[in-house]
Enzyme design. Structure first.
Site, PDB file in Angstrom:
ATOM      1  CG  ASN A  10      26.351  36.490  37.431  1.00 31.51           C
ATOM      2  OD1 ASN A  10      25.166  36.183  37.270  1.00 31.51           O
ATOM      3  ND2 ASN A  10      27.151  35.880  38.296  1.00 31.51           N
ATOM      4  CE  LYS A  12      26.883  37.818  41.925  1.00 32.89           C
ATOM      5  NZ  LYS A  12      27.860  37.405  42.897  1.00 32.89           N
ATOM      6  CG  HIS A  94      29.306  32.326  39.601  1.00 36.11           C
ATOM      7  ND1 HIS A  94      29.243  32.417  40.969  1.00 36.11           N
ATOM      8  CD2 HIS A  94      29.548  33.576  39.146  1.00 36.11           C
ATOM      9  CE1 HIS A  94      29.430  33.685  41.321  1.00 36.11           C
ATOM     10  NE2 HIS A  94      29.615  34.411  40.234  1.00 36.11           N
ATOM     11  CD  GLU A  96      27.434  33.881  43.732  1.00 38.45           C
ATOM     12  OE1 GLU A  96      26.549  33.924  42.872  1.00 38.45           O
ATOM     13  OE2 GLU A  96      28.093  34.882  44.089  1.00 38.45           O
ATOM     14  CD  GLU A 164      33.512  35.686  38.629  1.00 38.38           C
ATOM     15  OE1 GLU A 164      33.162  36.810  38.283  1.00 38.38           O
ATOM     16  OE2 GLU A 164      32.717  34.841  39.061  1.00 38.38           O
ATOM     17  N   GLY A 170      31.421  39.890  45.581  1.00 39.13           N
ATOM     18  CA  GLY A 170      30.351  40.489  46.390  1.00 39.13           C
ATOM     19  C   GLY A 170      30.812  41.008  47.735  1.00 39.13           C
ATOM     20  CB  SER A 209      34.514  43.660  44.530  1.00 37.72           C
ATOM     21  OG  SER A 209      33.834  42.848  45.472  1.00 37.72           O
TER      22      SER A 209
END
Ligand code: PEP
Length: 246
Positions: A10, A12, A94, A96, A164, A170, A209
């Site tokens: 991904n 992003k 996701h 985010e 996730e 991240g 991560s």
């Protein structure tokens, strides 16, 4: 039938024409484990560039897709546009998008239903915040997200689940192998409520991560069927993650 190991990248909202060409060239020239299914997900504006230049065998995913046919939906991309461009995957749900763009469990489920019913496979993401984990609510939160999906989706064959934990995305704080396996096992147990076959066949990826250093141990867990990789998918080390079982 054994579940095929899966590694998604991904990107992003990262990259430029030149850096994405470099990532593609690195993947095209690498020796990759042929038993691993690989899907990369660049920003929308670079989907076509990647589709046209990546080696055969690697699929491409959009980072979002809408749940309506073409029409007056400014800023969105339709399933038929993805298919027209030979993009056969999308990442949906996701964290985010759930947190920053306020996509609800129901919106994510609706998009997943529309995509899968119209021929686009989905990497469907779920996961808990740090606060929820510390309150002991991890499985409850993930189950709620899964229940919303089950309420709308009937064909699970085009869905790959990515667990996730938000606190690991991240941040460099990877879940321990035990923490990840525990949730993956719970997700697989829950999938039995759909059917034993869906529980057996559905790939459950870990994301948060993942790096070339931690992927080996994580990949040995019985319910971890691959990874969704963010930051490290932009680096040459992505190849080592794809090859982590070699
Ligand atoms: C992700 O964005 O899906 C992700 C897991 O990011 P990172 O690997 O950078 O934590």
């Amino acid at each position: 039938m054994a579940r095929q190991f899966f590694v998604g990248g991904n990107f992003k909202m990262n990259g430029s024409i030149s850096s994405i060409k470099e990532i593609v060239s690195n993947l095209n020239n690498a020796v990759l484990d042929a038993e691993v299914e690989v899907v990369v997900s660049p920003p929308a504006i670079y989907l076509q560039l990647v589709r046209e230049s990546i080696r055969s065998g690697i699929e491409v995913a959009a980072q979002n897709v809408y749940d309506k046919p073409n029409g007056a939906f400014t800023g969105e991309i339709s399933v038929s546009q993805l298919k027209d461009s030979n993009i056969n995957w999308a990442i949906l749900g996701h964290s985010e998008r759930r947190t920053i763009l306020k996509e609800s469990d129901q919106v994510v489920a609706s998009k997943t239903k529309y995509a899968t019913e119209n021929g686009v496979s989905v990497i469907w993401c779920c996961g808990e915040s740090l606060e929820e984990r510390e309150a002991g609510k991890t499985v409850e939160v993930v189950t709620k997200q899964l229940e919303a999906l089950k309420a709308q989706v009937s064909d699970w064959s085009k869905i790959v689940i990515a667990y996730e934990p938000i606190w690991a995305i991240g941040t460099g704080k990877v879940a321990t192998t035990e923490q990840a396996q525990e949730v993956h096992k719970a997700v697989r147990e829950w999938l039995k409520s759909v059917s034993d076959k869906v529980a057996e066949d559905t790939r459950i990826l870990y994301g948060g991560s993942v790096s070339e250093k931690n992927c080996g141990e994580l990949s040995k867990q019985p319910d971890i069927d691959g990874f969704l990789v963010g930051g490290a998918s932009l680096k040459p080390a992505f190849v080592d993650i794809i090859n982590c079982r070699k």
